[in-house]
Design an enzyme around this catalytic site. Sequence first.
Site, PDB file in Angstrom:
ATOM      1  N   ARG A 212       0.516  -1.621  -0.051  1.00 31.76           N
ATOM      2  CA  ARG A 212       0.138  -0.169  -0.363  1.00 31.76           C
ATOM      3  C   ARG A 212       0.896   1.653   0.143  1.00 31.76           C
ATOM      4  O   ARG A 212       1.665   1.526   0.647  1.00 31.76           O
ATOM      5  CB  ARG A 212      -1.164  -0.416   0.819  1.00 31.76           C
ATOM      6  CG  ARG A 212      -2.153  -1.205   1.307  1.00 31.76           C
ATOM      7  CD  ARG A 212      -2.504  -0.676   0.182  1.00 31.76           C
ATOM      8  NE  ARG A 212      -4.321  -0.819  -0.278  1.00 31.76           N
ATOM      9  CZ  ARG A 212      -4.442  -2.061  -0.710  1.00 31.76           C
ATOM     10  NH1 ARG A 212      -3.803  -2.308  -1.824  1.00 31.76           N
ATOM     11  NH2 ARG A 212      -5.576  -3.059  -0.890  1.00 31.76           N
ATOM     12  N   HIS A 260      -0.505   0.091  -9.902  1.00 31.71           N
ATOM     13  CA  HIS A 260      -1.049  -1.442  -8.732  1.00 31.71           C
ATOM     14  C   HIS A 260      -2.174  -2.063  -9.732  1.00 31.71           C
ATOM     15  O   HIS A 260      -3.747  -2.689  -9.942  1.00 31.71           O
ATOM     16  CB  HIS A 260      -2.195   0.108  -8.065  1.00 31.71           C
ATOM     17  CG  HIS A 260      -2.939  -0.455  -6.333  1.00 31.71           C
ATOM     18  ND1 HIS A 260      -2.839  -0.120  -5.714  1.00 31.71           N
ATOM     19  CD2 HIS A 260      -2.882  -2.209  -6.738  1.00 31.71           C
ATOM     20  CE1 HIS A 260      -3.322  -0.996  -4.650  1.00 31.71           C
ATOM     21  NE2 HIS A 260      -3.805  -1.872  -5.026  1.00 31.71           N
TER      22      HIS A 260
HETATM   23  C1  OXD Z   1      -5.938  -6.059  -3.114  1.00 34.18           C
HETATM   24  C2  OXD Z   1      -5.351  -4.941  -3.897  1.00 34.18           C
HETATM   25  O1  OXD Z   1      -5.813  -5.300  -1.666  1.00 34.18           O
HETATM   26  O2  OXD Z   1      -5.102  -5.247  -5.553  1.00 34.18           O
HETATM   27  O3  OXD Z   1      -6.593  -6.846  -3.459  1.00 34.18           O
HETATM   28  O4  OXD Z   1      -4.572  -4.225  -3.308  1.00 34.18           O
END
Ligand code: OXD
Length: 297
Positions: A212, A260
């Site tokens: 993250r 992402h």
């Molecule tokens: C998830 C993401 O948490 O794609 O699935 O980041």
Amino acid sequence: MPQWLAAFKVIDSSVKVVDFREPHDKESITMALVWKQAHGHLSQYPNLKCVASMGAGVDFIFEDSSYCKSIPMTRVVDPMLITDMEEFVTAQVYAHLKGLYDYKVKQHDTLWSQQPYLRKEDVTIGVMGLGVLGAGAASALERQGFKVQGWSVTKKNISGVKSYDKDHLNTFLSRSNILICLLPLTPTTEGILNIATFSALPKGAFLIHVARGPHLLETDLLKALNSGQLSGAAIDVFHHEPLNKEHVFWKHPKVHITPHCASISSPESVVPQILANYSALMNGQPLLNQVNTEKGY
Ligand code: OXD
């Protein structure tokens, strides 16, 4: 969203699923399927009995103060997500070892210049976070013959992977030439990718960040890259997504950006477990993949 609704229809059309943007009776909703929902929205549903993340992560649910911790929360644990993550981090490891990112820069400069490869034996890979995705990635790399070690709150027993607990972070870091971050985002792990962490790695280490955005202190990363402490960083997740066009990372030769996409939930693969949980909820049975709302993962 249409893809998810279509998957529900194909897999079990008897369950009523509504798009929150369409008019609907909020009192009749018992389960909310969410991904980065607008804050404040959940409190409009007085009869919610479960909040289900559409992905592996749940940090965005905790960030929403309209989520009440007494409502059970679930997340996705999906073989396809795990395989995608294993393949993605493996691809990044090889791109680094084979110098593919450097060759891209050299191509830009029309420079023909061979360089020796790093080999498996030359590196130890450290995986931060040994949950389902982290453990999967660590095992996949170990099976390919890499030396792999992992760091998590408590030690984990993963075949061939040396495990360190939370009190041995510096020992773990000092032996990680490639650091992969797959930690959950919690108040304890926020900002963990900082200058102290980078300084504890062997010089020239490579960072693969697929967890993250807020784990990373961006200015600390730039310092570590510019000083040569880190040789490069493959970054898939950011504080603000999509990454601002003006962001310094875009043009930095040692930062390798992906949007992402390390592993993306597929509705066809995930909807059956959401339906199984819906049925468990209706029948008062335990939920699959329930999150510990005190721990935050
Ligand atoms: C998830 C993401 O948490 O794609 O699935 O980041």
